[in-house]
Design a protein around this motif. Structure first.
Motif, PDB file in Angstrom:
ATOM      1  N   TRP A  40     -12.043 -11.534   7.268  1.00 26.35           N
ATOM      2  CA  TRP A  40     -11.827 -11.109   8.654  1.00 26.35           C
ATOM      3  C   TRP A  40     -11.544 -12.345   9.493  1.00 26.35           C
ATOM      4  N   ASN A  47     -10.274  -6.869   6.877  1.00 25.29           N
ATOM      5  CA  ASN A  47     -10.491  -6.173   8.141  1.00 25.29           C
ATOM      6  C   ASN A  47      -9.510  -6.683   9.189  1.00 25.29           C
ATOM      7  N   GLU A  48      -8.748  -5.753   9.794  1.00 19.71           N
ATOM      8  CA  GLU A  48      -7.952  -6.063  10.999  1.00 19.71           C
ATOM      9  C   GLU A  48      -6.937  -7.179  10.793  1.00 19.71           C
ATOM     10  N   ASP A  68      -1.851  -6.718  16.883  1.00 18.68           N
ATOM     11  CA  ASP A  68      -1.694  -5.801  18.013  1.00 18.68           C
ATOM     12  C   ASP A  68      -0.463  -6.157  18.845  1.00 18.68           C
ATOM     13  N   ARG A 101      -1.692 -10.383  12.097  1.00 13.63           N
ATOM     14  CA  ARG A 101      -2.407 -11.156  13.122  1.00 13.63           C
ATOM     15  C   ARG A 101      -2.344 -12.650  12.775  1.00 13.63           C
ATOM     16  N   ASN A 106      -9.315  -1.966   6.288  1.00 15.64           N
ATOM     17  CA  ASN A 106      -9.944  -1.377   7.473  1.00 15.64           C
ATOM     18  C   ASN A 106      -9.321  -1.945   8.744  1.00 15.64           C
ATOM     19  N   ASP A 107      -8.999  -1.067   9.702  1.00 12.89           N
ATOM     20  CA  ASP A 107      -8.419  -1.584  10.955  1.00 12.89           C
ATOM     21  C   ASP A 107      -8.675  -0.615  12.104  1.00 12.89           C
ATOM     22  N   TYR A 108      -8.439  -1.095  13.317  1.00 11.29           N
ATOM     23  CA  TYR A 108      -8.613  -0.258  14.514  1.00 11.29           C
ATOM     24  C   TYR A 108      -7.243   0.088  15.091  1.00 11.29           C
ATOM     25  N   LYS A 165       1.411   0.370  15.995  1.00 12.47           N
ATOM     26  CA  LYS A 165       0.645  -0.326  14.933  1.00 12.47           C
ATOM     27  C   LYS A 165       0.753   0.380  13.587  1.00 12.47           C
ATOM     28  N   GLN A 188     -10.838   2.856  12.135  1.00 12.19           N
ATOM     29  CA  GLN A 188     -12.173   2.574  12.655  1.00 12.19           C
ATOM     30  C   GLN A 188     -12.700   3.664  13.593  1.00 12.19           C
TER      31      GLN A 188
END
Ligand code: G3I
Length: 360
Positions: A111, A159-160, A164, A171, A203-205, A212, A236
């Motif tokens: 992460w 994670n993530e 965005d 990222r 896993n992501d939001y 996205k 998430q």
């Protein structure tokens, strides 16, 4: 791409569910785990401290049949110095899960937060050479996954990773800057090499966000093309009373399901204050807001029930309102995002979820 496989504990729970389906002939279920039986497992993010506290441990055992470690499996807490690992608090969570036959998800292996700086950067925050960063990541993942081999239901591996920012795919983080775009694939490969049997998740939001989701699909397909084991994608579920629209969430689950993946709801909570919201409920939350929250949760569980064939687990990001990260992120304010209040009493949202599940 591996097909989704459940750990033996998960299979046992779902098998018992098949024999004793949740629908109690319209009778109202007396817990979330009873109400969801035969549909999907219902989980909570937990901390070692909660498991040591009888009243929170009892509530967790009564209501949930799946656990995720909220933060004690994060890299900064695992590798306390280069090559020095501390598993005391994470082992406490594993012991509790095993004692009570509860599947446990390790969260997470890679992460951009809560990760030792030296894993990917030098003292001046410059990216390490690729081979050095890869060696650090491999040592970390191999040591941790080997330590928990056979003890975890699954891992949130990365994670993530998706950005965005509209024009950015992944990222911009220390792992990307040091290893390169294939760091996600490498993390999954290191985890699979350390334990070929454990299911692996991304896993992501905001995955339901229309800007996205295509990037998450691009990542999934790139992993699939490289033959990486990926069993499920976690959305998430950090949502609000009126955002995102339920149709977006529904469409996101369908789209991910069409990739041949299971979809997990991994960190469900409802920010009733609102991202920009001031600390307006510091003295208590109005009844009408509690009722809005109840209706929102009911509508979300309608969606989860509709897609229960591809949703094996729904996890709340915490047990009770006072535990929630939403009390201090993005700033300090009193929030009420979960199903149980600060005195561990069920809120209207809890009853709305039970009613929704019991009616079906
Ligand atoms: O309570 C301990 C304290 O005993 C200890 O001495 C101290 C050492 O730093 O840590 C304290 O725990 C803090 C914990 O929150 C309290 O719940 C940790 O420092 C802190 O890192 C931890 O923050 C977690 C955060 O991720 C890290 O960025 C939150 O628990 C956790 O809810 C939050 O969860 C993230 C998901 O992993 C990814 N998705 C977003 C979500 C919310 O940010």
């Amino acid at each position: 791409m591996g097909t989704f496989t459940l750990s033996p504990l998960c299979v046992l729970s779902l098998f018992s569910a098949a024999i004793f389906p949740a629908n109690l002939g319209g009778q109202r279920a007396e817990s979330l785990r009873e109400a969801t039986r035969g549909r999907f497992m219902i989980g909570a993010a937990v901390t070692a401290a909660q498991l040591d506290r009888p009243e929170t441990a009892d509530l967790i055992l009564k209501q949930f049949n799946h656990l995720t470690a909220e933060y004690e499996f994060m890299p900064l807490f695992m590798e306390t110095g280069p090559g020095r690992f501390d598993f005391k608090r994470s082992d406490r969570i594993v012991d509790f899960a095993h004692l009570h036959h509860l599947p446990l998800t390790g969260h997470m292996l890679c992460w951009h937060q809560i990760t030792p700086q030296w894993m990917f950067e030098d003292a001046e925050h410059h990216p390490l050479p690729r081979e050095r960063a890869l060696a650090n990541l491999k040592l970390y993942i191999n040591t941790v996954v080997t330590h928990f081999r056979g003890k975890l239901d699954s891992w949130n591996v990365v994670n993530e990773a998706v950005s965005d920012k509209p024009l950015e795919y992944l990222r911009d983080n220390p792992a990307l800057r040091s290893i390169g775009i294939d760091y996600v694939q490498k993390a999954f490969e290191f985890a699979h090499a350390a334990d070929p049997n454990v299911p692996l998740y991304y896993n992501d939001y905001n995955v339901e966000d229309q800007a996205k989701l295509p990037k998450v699909l691009r990542l999934i397909r790139s992993l699939k093309k490289e033959g990486v084991r990926l069993d499920a994608v976690g959305i998430q579920g950090h949502w609000y009373l009126d955002y995102p629209d339920s149709d977006l969430i529904d469409a996101c689950i369908v789209t991910l399901g069409k990739e041949g993946l299971k979809v997990l709801v991994t960190e469900l909570d409802i920010d009733v204050v609102g991202y920009e919201g001031a600390d307006r409920y510091k003295s208590g939350i109005p009844a009408d807001v509690l009722n809005q929250e109840a209706k929102r949760y009911a509508s979300l569980f309608e969606i989860f029930l509709k897609h229960q064939d591809i949703i094996p687990v729904v996890t709340f990001w915490g047990l009770e309102d006072g535990q929630s990260w939403l009390n201090y992120t993005p700033r300090i304010r009193t929030n009420y995002p979960l199903l149980f209040d600060r005195r561990l009493n069920p809120k209207p949202a809890y009853h709305a979820v039970i009613d929704t599940l019991s009616r079906k």
